[in-house]
Design a protein around this motif. Sequence first.
Motif, PDB file in Angstrom:
ATOM      1  N   GLY A 184      -1.737   9.128   4.148  1.00 25.76           N
ATOM      2  CA  GLY A 184      -2.845   9.490   5.021  1.00 25.76           C
ATOM      3  C   GLY A 184      -2.336  10.356   6.176  1.00 25.76           C
ATOM      4  O   GLY A 184      -3.068  11.190   6.714  1.00 25.76           O
ATOM      5  N   ASP A 190       0.821  -1.214   0.000  1.00 28.00           N
ATOM      6  CA  ASP A 190       0.000   0.000   0.000  1.00 28.00           C
ATOM      7  C   ASP A 190       0.859   1.269   0.000  1.00 28.00           C
ATOM      8  O   ASP A 190       0.337   2.366  -0.199  1.00 28.00           O
ATOM      9  N   GLU A 194       2.620   2.468  -2.315  1.00 29.23           N
ATOM     10  CA  GLU A 194       2.910   2.249  -3.736  1.00 29.23           C
ATOM     11  C   GLU A 194       3.244   3.532  -4.485  1.00 29.23           C
ATOM     12  O   GLU A 194       3.952   3.503  -5.489  1.00 29.23           O
TER      13      GLU A 194
END
Length: 491
Positions: free
Chosen positions: A368, A337, A339
Amino acid sequence: MQIKFSAEPSGDAIAYFAYEGEKGVEFGDGLEAGAEAAFRRAIGASSGFKGGAGQLLEFLAPDWSEADRVLLVGVGKKKSIDDLGWQKAGASVVRKLLVSGARTLALVGPPDRAIAAQLAFGARLAAFRFDGYRLTLKPEKKPSLGVVSVVTDSTAGARSDYAPLAARAEGIELARTLVCEPPNVLNPETYAARISDLAELGLEIDVLDEPAMAKLGMGSLLGVGQGSESGSRLCVLRWNGSKDKKAAPVALVGKGVTFDSGGISLKPGPGMDEMKGDMGGSAAVVGAMVALARRKAKANVVGLVGLVENMPDAKAQRPGDIVRSAAGKTIEILNTDAEGRLVLADVMWYAQKKFNPRAIVDLATLTGAIIIALGHEHAGLFSNNDELADRLLASGKVEGEPVWRMPVGPGYDRQLDSECADMKNIGNRSAGSIVGAQFIHRFVDEGRVWAHLDIAGTAWKPGNDNPLEPLWGTGWGVRILDRLIADHYED
Ligand code: BES
Ligand code: MN
Ligand code: ZN
């Protein structure tokens, strides 16, 4: 929606502007007969209207006007109103009237051509909608407003002041549309095809497919896309508007993950749909290139976007895999994730190797963690160069796309050291956005001027009370980039 400039106001609706004065409300120029008295009466009737920015009074079928609606819009203190303030004033009227039933609107601001252009720009940005898939939308929910005319004593002057802003608006609208497009429609292949169509604007477009990237050794980017049915792409958009066509360009690099499921390190279900916007960095770059081409900027700029889809699949990359980037450095994938950085690593290498850019700015919905740090107000700015950082801070401020500088340094970088490869793609849990920036920094050549903008919190926004921005995809980045080029890199 059509934007016009005219000498006289006419329309279903007319908007006038008012300032917040020392001794109460001050009216702007061009009030029709009877308007001021009616406004004063309404203001006195416990309206709370002080002329503050964003305040608005609406009059329906007033007997003192030909118009069906008259609006009075506050713009704040006369001294403190700037371009952004006028844009927001124009935008707030359009936001109010867009689906009201009114078809034509006149904006009566100061006669000044430059202010007229700013009002027009704001009006246009507020008219944006992503409605193409709402096939059964009731007529009363569709935009009624078709024409906005801005009143000025110099219509020709306003038109020429508006031209570069219209170019910018076109770029912003494209960026918003791309971010909003669903991931079953916009995948790396269809996205690359849409970028190829931009050649008609005079942009030179080059698309690298998987074999071309494999030949260059781009194992880092290709690893991310290997679980997708769609082939990964690297698109290059060149605008050579400088007198010296050979002068080193500014490079704009964008993360274009058309959908980020997390891959084998699958994201949780709730909110996963938002990851259709994980190509927001690339959308900003593509939008900025459109703006530059449309306004024929006198600068050499190259946009590079890495387009991939991150999916779980039997062919997908695994946690534990080690890939080799085009720069020759190996990367241990500990979380599929993380990426975006893997995509950018190879695009950054290509940008520098092929174009030797004088400065390189990358934009990515990278972490995030940047939303935890800065919310949806500022994008995160990371840079190895104070001059470029200061330019971005200043451009962001005037354009209403503010950025906040975050630190970089070797202490953070050490988190990326790996026991079995040159680096790993995640650190420990601390300072996630900075570690993401450090990863990209590992692919920046020694001495190269570079900045990274983490736009995870600004590429799309949940609720949005800024009248210049629509509800979801904001097109964030087109304005700051176009301004950066205009102010610092043109002949
Ligand atoms: N595209 C996401 C970042 C993101 C999160 C953008 C929320 C917009 C809203 C990115 O690819 C990602 O998944 N980052 C991970 C990094 C982590 C695994 C080191 C993250 O932020 O959790
Ligand atoms: Mn991810
Ligand atoms: Zn992502």
